[in-house]
Design an enzyme around this catalytic site. Structure first.
Site, PDB file in Angstrom:
ATOM      1  N   PRO A 292       0.853  -1.194   0.000  1.00  0.00           N
ATOM      2  CA  PRO A 292       0.000   0.000   0.000  1.00  0.00           C
ATOM      3  C   PRO A 292       0.888   1.244   0.000  1.00  0.00           C
ATOM      4  CG  PRO A 292       0.071  -0.980   2.203  1.00  0.00           C
ATOM      5  CD  PRO A 292       0.854  -1.891   1.297  1.00  0.00           C
ATOM      6  N   MET A 293       0.554   2.226  -0.824  1.00  0.00           N
ATOM      7  CA  MET A 293       1.327   3.479  -0.816  1.00  0.00           C
ATOM      8  C   MET A 293       0.377   4.649  -1.010  1.00  0.00           C
ATOM      9  SD  MET A 293       4.932   2.572  -2.679  1.00  0.00           S
ATOM     10  CE  MET A 293       4.331   1.342  -3.815  1.00  0.00           C
TER      11      MET A 293
ATOM     12  N   CYS B 212       2.322   3.312   9.758  1.00  0.00           N
ATOM     13  CA  CYS B 212       2.477   4.649   9.188  1.00  0.00           C
ATOM     14  C   CYS B 212       3.214   5.580  10.152  1.00  0.00           C
ATOM     15  CB  CYS B 212       1.093   5.213   8.864  1.00  0.00           C
ATOM     16  SG  CYS B 212       1.191   6.878   8.233  1.00  0.00           S
TER      17      CYS B 212
ATOM     18  N   LYS C 210      -0.232  -4.736   9.395  1.00  0.00           N
ATOM     19  CA  LYS C 210       1.037  -4.281   8.825  1.00  0.00           C
ATOM     20  C   LYS C 210       1.653  -3.301   9.807  1.00  0.00           C
ATOM     21  CE  LYS C 210       3.018  -2.302   4.582  1.00  0.00           C
ATOM     22  NZ  LYS C 210       3.506  -0.996   5.033  1.00  0.00           N
TER      23      LYS C 210
ATOM     24  N   ASN D 237       8.982  -7.034   4.530  1.00  0.00           N
ATOM     25  CA  ASN D 237       8.889  -5.840   3.695  1.00  0.00           C
ATOM     26  C   ASN D 237      10.019  -4.871   4.054  1.00  0.00           C
ATOM     27  OD1 ASN D 237       7.199  -2.807   4.097  1.00  0.00           O
ATOM     28  ND2 ASN D 237       7.511  -3.657   2.045  1.00  0.00           N
ATOM     29  N   GLY D 238      10.492  -4.178   3.030  1.00  0.00           N
ATOM     30  CA  GLY D 238      11.519  -3.159   3.228  1.00  0.00           C
ATOM     31  C   GLY D 238      12.739  -3.403   2.374  1.00  0.00           C
TER      32      GLY D 238
ATOM     33  N   GLY E 164       7.334  -2.299  -2.288  1.00  0.00           N
ATOM     34  CA  GLY E 164       6.760  -0.969  -2.464  1.00  0.00           C
ATOM     35  C   GLY E 164       7.484  -0.148  -3.506  1.00  0.00           C
ATOM     36  N   ARG E 165       8.421   0.686  -3.051  1.00  0.00           N
ATOM     37  CA  ARG E 165       8.968   1.735  -3.913  1.00  0.00           C
ATOM     38  C   ARG E 165       9.678   1.239  -5.168  1.00  0.00           C
ATOM     39  NH1 ARG E 165      12.287   4.085   0.859  1.00  0.00           N
ATOM     40  NH2 ARG E 165      12.159   1.856   1.345  1.00  0.00           N
TER      41      ARG E 165
END
Ligand SMILES: Cc1cc2nc3c(=O)[nH]c(=O)nc-3n(C[C@H](O)[C@H](O)[C@H](O)COP(=O)(O)O)c2cc1C
Length: 347
Positions: free
Chosen positions: A12-13, A103, A142, A204-205, A228-229
């Protein structure tokens, strides 16, 4: 030893991975699932129309146009409005709910990773949401390794690993680390495997390519990953991580960026916001793929869609017609820029 991944998710972003972006990214990436941007829940249960506006996929069997399931992410600090909003999301088609405790934004005063300081509250929220949802509905959480320190992780896991939770998705940094490169801590995830009440863990990461994915799987000891990115520079990253494909060529990445712009246009986006989103796509892509940096600097100065299209078309045909330049550029690709580790101002 090669690790075979079981699940690969699109992260999610907020402000980036909305419905049109999810559509385009799941066209090229075979993700097992994607996630909505976080939907903020405060004291009131959210109206159905807000949920459907943010996750229009719910009207289509909770899948993107390319058949990728989409899980609904909620962010809040009050168990009852969160639980009732989750129920409403299910009523309009959701098959999976994710709760955001990761977040780091300063603008989310009491929610997201702020709650990592309050394990009892985490437990209350997750237990209540699980209680109201039918067992057939997937529930995941998350979160980050901790608020200040990864030593907090075992306590956080104890709070979140409620019976019936389906997945624990962990961004391998603390809230304090924000997106700092040196904050990345995959071993912390590896250290809690076996202590999660049998709930699968998603790592994640900074998973950005085949090598980092393999390394992450080895260290975290889990075969589920969320990306993600890096997805903008490598839109077929799930297939790359599974060893099925090479990363898409740069001309293809530019074509996909333009497909995204066309998707926005078809949804009636005004030119200014369409251009902002297109620059955002390419901005993330060039952070993870040095080959795009020079083009991006020129592209940023373009004023409207006509100029943008011309620039993209010229660059694409240059790349197709000048393979030598593409080879030189491929070498540059291996030197990942440091900035790729930077994060959003607000997550
Ligand atoms: C612009 C941006 C927006 C984000 N929004 C969300 C969000 O809405 N919900 C969430 O759980 N994480 C959000 N994240 C965090 C990502 O899902 C992911 O955990 C983080 O980027 C680390 O993964 P990566 O290194 O693969 O990018 C966001 C990250 C970025 C860069």
């Amino acid at each position: 030893m090669t690790f075979k991944l079981d699940k690969i998710y699109l992260a999610p972003m907020e402000g980036v991975c909305d419905a049109p972006m999810r559509k385009v990214l799941t066209h090229y990436g075979d993700y097992d699932e994607c996630f909505s941007e976080f939907i903020r829940v405060t004291t009131d249960v959210l109206p159905y129309k807000t949920i459907l506006r943010d996750v229009p996929e719910l009207k289509e069997d909770a899948k993107t146009a390319y058949g990728c399931p989409c899980r609904v992410q909620l962010l809040g600090d009050e168990s009852e409005p969160l639980a009732q909003t989750a129920l409403r999301a299910v009523e309009v088609g959701a098959k999976g709910i994710d709760l955001n405790f990761g977040c780091p934004s300063r603008f989310v005063h009491h929610g997201g990773s702020m709650l990592l300081k309050e394990p009892e509250l985490l437990h209350t929220i997750v237990s209540r949401v699980r209680e109201v949802l039918d067992p057939s509905i997937v529930l995941s959480v998350k979160f980050r390794l901790g608020f200040l320190d990864a030593d907090e992780l075992p306590t956080i896991i104890k709070a979140l690993a409620v019976d019936g939770v389906d997945e624990l998705i962990i961004h391998a940094r603390t809230r304090k680390d924000l997106y700092k490169k040196e904050g990345l801590n995959w071993p912390a995830i590896g250290s809690i495997i076996g202590q999660t009440n049998n709930i699968p863990v998603v790592a994640n990461g900074d998973i950005v390519d085949y090598e980092s994915s393999q390394q992450c799987a080895q260290i975290t000891k889990t075969d589920r990953q969320m990306i993600g990115r890096a997805v903008f520079a490598m839109p077929n990253i799930p297939q790359v991580l599974r060893g099925q494909e090479q990363p898409l060529s740069m001309d293809k990445v530019l074509q996909i960026a333009w497909e995204f712009a066309q998707e926005l246009e078809s949804r009636g986006y005004p030119e200014k916001s369409l251009m902002d989103r297109l620059k955002q796509f390419l901005g993330w892509a060039q952070k993870y793929d040095g080959r795009l940096q020079e083009f991006f600097r020129t592209f940023c100065r373009s004023q409207g869609t006509l100029e943008a299209q011309q620039l993209l078309e010229t660059k694409i045909s240059d790349l197709i017609n000048n393979p030598q330049a593409a080879i030189e550029a491929t070498n540059a690709h291996n030197d990942m820029p440091e900035e790729r580790f930077s994060g959003p101002r607000t997550e």
